[in-house]
Design a protein around this motif. Structure first.
Motif, PDB file in Angstrom:
ATOM      1  N   GLY A   1       0.810  -1.200   0.000  1.00 46.84           N
ATOM      2  CA  GLY A   1       0.000   0.000   0.000  1.00 46.84           C
ATOM      3  C   GLY A   1       0.847   1.256   0.000  1.00 46.84           C
ATOM      4  N   TYR A   2       0.188   2.386   0.238  1.00 46.98           N
ATOM      5  CA  TYR A   2       0.822   3.699   0.077  1.00 46.98           C
ATOM      6  C   TYR A   2       0.328   4.640   1.169  1.00 46.98           C
ATOM      7  CZ  TYR A   2       1.219   8.429  -1.937  1.00 46.98           C
ATOM      8  OH  TYR A   2       1.461   9.755  -2.135  1.00 46.98           O
ATOM      9  N   ASN A   3       1.277   5.426   1.728  1.00 45.43           N
ATOM     10  CA  ASN A   3       0.819   6.499   2.625  1.00 45.43           C
ATOM     11  C   ASN A   3       1.449   7.848   2.311  1.00 45.43           C
ATOM     12  OD1 ASN A   3       3.388   5.794   3.699  1.00 45.43           O
ATOM     13  ND2 ASN A   3       2.773   6.428   5.756  1.00 45.43           N
ATOM     14  N   LEU A   4       2.650   7.874   1.707  1.00 45.83           N
ATOM     15  CA  LEU A   4       3.318   9.134   1.402  1.00 45.83           C
ATOM     16  C   LEU A   4       4.110   9.022   0.099  1.00 45.83           C
ATOM     17  CD1 LEU A   4       4.909  10.351   4.790  1.00 45.83           C
ATOM     18  CD2 LEU A   4       3.014  11.422   3.561  1.00 45.83           C
TER      19      LEU A   4
ATOM     20  N   ASN B   1      -3.355   9.493  -2.342  1.00 46.23           N
ATOM     21  CA  ASN B   1      -4.440   9.292  -1.385  1.00 46.23           C
ATOM     22  C   ASN B   1      -5.767   9.864  -1.885  1.00 46.23           C
ATOM     23  OD1 ASN B   1      -2.853   7.915   0.492  1.00 46.23           O
ATOM     24  ND2 ASN B   1      -2.126   9.823   1.410  1.00 46.23           N
ATOM     25  N   GLY B   2      -5.710  11.017  -2.561  1.00 44.76           N
ATOM     26  CA  GLY B   2      -6.944  11.616  -3.049  1.00 44.76           C
ATOM     27  C   GLY B   2      -7.617  10.797  -4.129  1.00 44.76           C
ATOM     28  N   GLY B   3      -6.817  10.175  -5.008  1.00 46.61           N
ATOM     29  CA  GLY B   3      -7.367   9.408  -6.117  1.00 46.61           C
ATOM     30  C   GLY B   3      -7.456   7.925  -5.861  1.00 46.61           C
TER      31      GLY B   3
ATOM     32  N   VAL C   1      -6.002   9.182   4.293  1.00 39.64           N
ATOM     33  CA  VAL C   1      -4.608   9.321   4.716  1.00 39.64           C
ATOM     34  C   VAL C   1      -3.715   8.213   4.188  1.00 39.64           C
ATOM     35  CG1 VAL C   1      -5.171  10.641   6.776  1.00 39.64           C
ATOM     36  CG2 VAL C   1      -5.120   8.135   6.897  1.00 39.64           C
ATOM     37  N   ALA C   2      -4.297   7.214   3.532  1.00 37.88           N
ATOM     38  CA  ALA C   2      -3.501   6.118   2.988  1.00 37.88           C
ATOM     39  C   ALA C   2      -4.337   5.349   1.987  1.00 37.88           C
ATOM     40  CB  ALA C   2      -3.002   5.190   4.096  1.00 37.88           C
ATOM     41  N   CYS C   3      -3.662   4.497   1.229  1.00 41.54           N
ATOM     42  CA  CYS C   3      -4.308   3.709   0.183  1.00 41.54           C
ATOM     43  C   CYS C   3      -3.845   2.259   0.318  1.00 41.54           C
ATOM     44  CB  CYS C   3      -3.935   4.279  -1.191  1.00 41.54           C
ATOM     45  SG  CYS C   3      -4.909   3.639  -2.565  1.00 41.54           S
TER      46      CYS C   3
END
Length: 312
Positions: free
Chosen positions: A135-138, A162-164, A181-183
């Motif tokens: 996943g992704y946070n930053l 995070n927005g998309g 805040v994360a994906c």
């Protein structure tokens, strides 16, 4: 004779210590985010310990960590951290579960953007990547400095995803604000072997990219998007020091791309699409996919400017 042997033992000890220091690698960790982050570091099972496993890094600050020779491990950044009523330290994203600022052997709880390294591996090369498999946070960028061989290419994920993030993968802040805040990865979200590359899907032949992993890959072509995404996601360098930048500039200049030694044409970011938030007249924000062409001024953002900012 006994004194001579003792002297030689002491001399050998100091020589080995000196050589170890000479061959150590430095990681300069830079916070370009508009908020404080808490980097965490985790060593592999057979790697020597690090001088720190976690610390606070305010916006605009940097910290250099000396990494031992032949080290392997990963690092990431935690966000939205604080001490609770029980004085236990915890973070909304990428928490390592130690209850303290130092991670002390704890890894990042997904979702988390990860920088992964194996130093002084085969043929003396460092192997490194930015992974979104968990996943992704930053946004994150790795830049190799002073390498003597290998591609020494920059890699990372420079866009805020995070927005998309697809609705099924979004992680909300949890305070009622509705902020993402994360994906998450599809593996974490659905626990499906097809997305986790496990069980009957545990080989490159049986585990293919999914529509979810392609979301990450499309935005960040150089990052790992799923378990077998090796060909376009692992990079090498020798005798280099590394900048690890959180929240770097969303675009890099042609000088950055031209600094690559491997001649690869793969971009750091997808140059035709970005995920952006657009304000509606009613004040509500929604995310839509906006197709954009990179304009001429992007080429004017130079590597020198980027590096000079990183030292501030």
């Amino acid at each position: 004779m006994g004194r001579l042997i003792s002297f030689l033992i002491v001399l050998t000890f100091f020589t080995l210590s000196f050589l170890s220091e000479v061959h150590s690698t430095s990681f300069k960790i830079i916070n370009k985010c508009r908020h404080t982050i808490w980097p965490g570091l985790l060593s592999g099972a057979t790697s020597p310990p690090l001088p720190t496993t976690g610390f606070t890094l305010k916006s605009g600050e940097s910290r250099t960590v000396n990494i031992p020779k032949a080290w392997s491990g990963r690092l990431w950044a935690r966000t939205l951290c604080n001490h609770g009523s029980d004085e236990r330290f915890s973070c909304v994203t990428a928490d390592c579960g130690s209850g303290k600022v130092e991670c002390a052997g704890g890894g990042a709880k997904p979702p988390a953007s990860l920088a992964e390294f194996t130093l002084n591996g085969a043929d003396g090369l460092d192997f490194y990547d930015v992974s979104l498999v968990d996943g992704y946070n930053l946004p994150m960028l790795i830049v190799a400095k002073g390498g003597t061989k290998g591609g020494c290419s920059p890699t990372g994920c420079l866009l805020d995803l995070n927005g998309g993030c697809p609705a099924d993968l979004k992680v909300a802040r949890g305070d009622g604000s509705g902020d993402n805040v994360a994906c998450r990865s599809a593996c974490e979200a659905f626990a499906d072997p097809r997305y986790c590359c496990s069980e009957a899907y545990s080989t490159p032949d049986t585990c293919a990219p999914s529509v979810y992993s392609q979301f990450f890959k499309h935005a960040c072509p150089r990052s790992y998007s799923y378990a077998y995404d090796d060909k376009t996601s692992t990079f090498t360098c020798a005798s280099a020091n590394y900048l690890i930048v959180f929240c770097p500039l969303p675009y890099t200049s042609q000088k950055v791309l031209g600094a690559r030694q491997d001649g690869a044409q793969l971009p750091l970011v997808n140059k035709t699409m970005m995920y952006l938030k657009k304000q509606h007249s009613g004040g509500c924000s929604s995310t839509r996919l906006i197709r954009m062409q990179i304009v001429a001024y992007v080429a004017s953002i130079t590597l020198a400017f980027f590096l000079s900012c990183s030292h501030n």
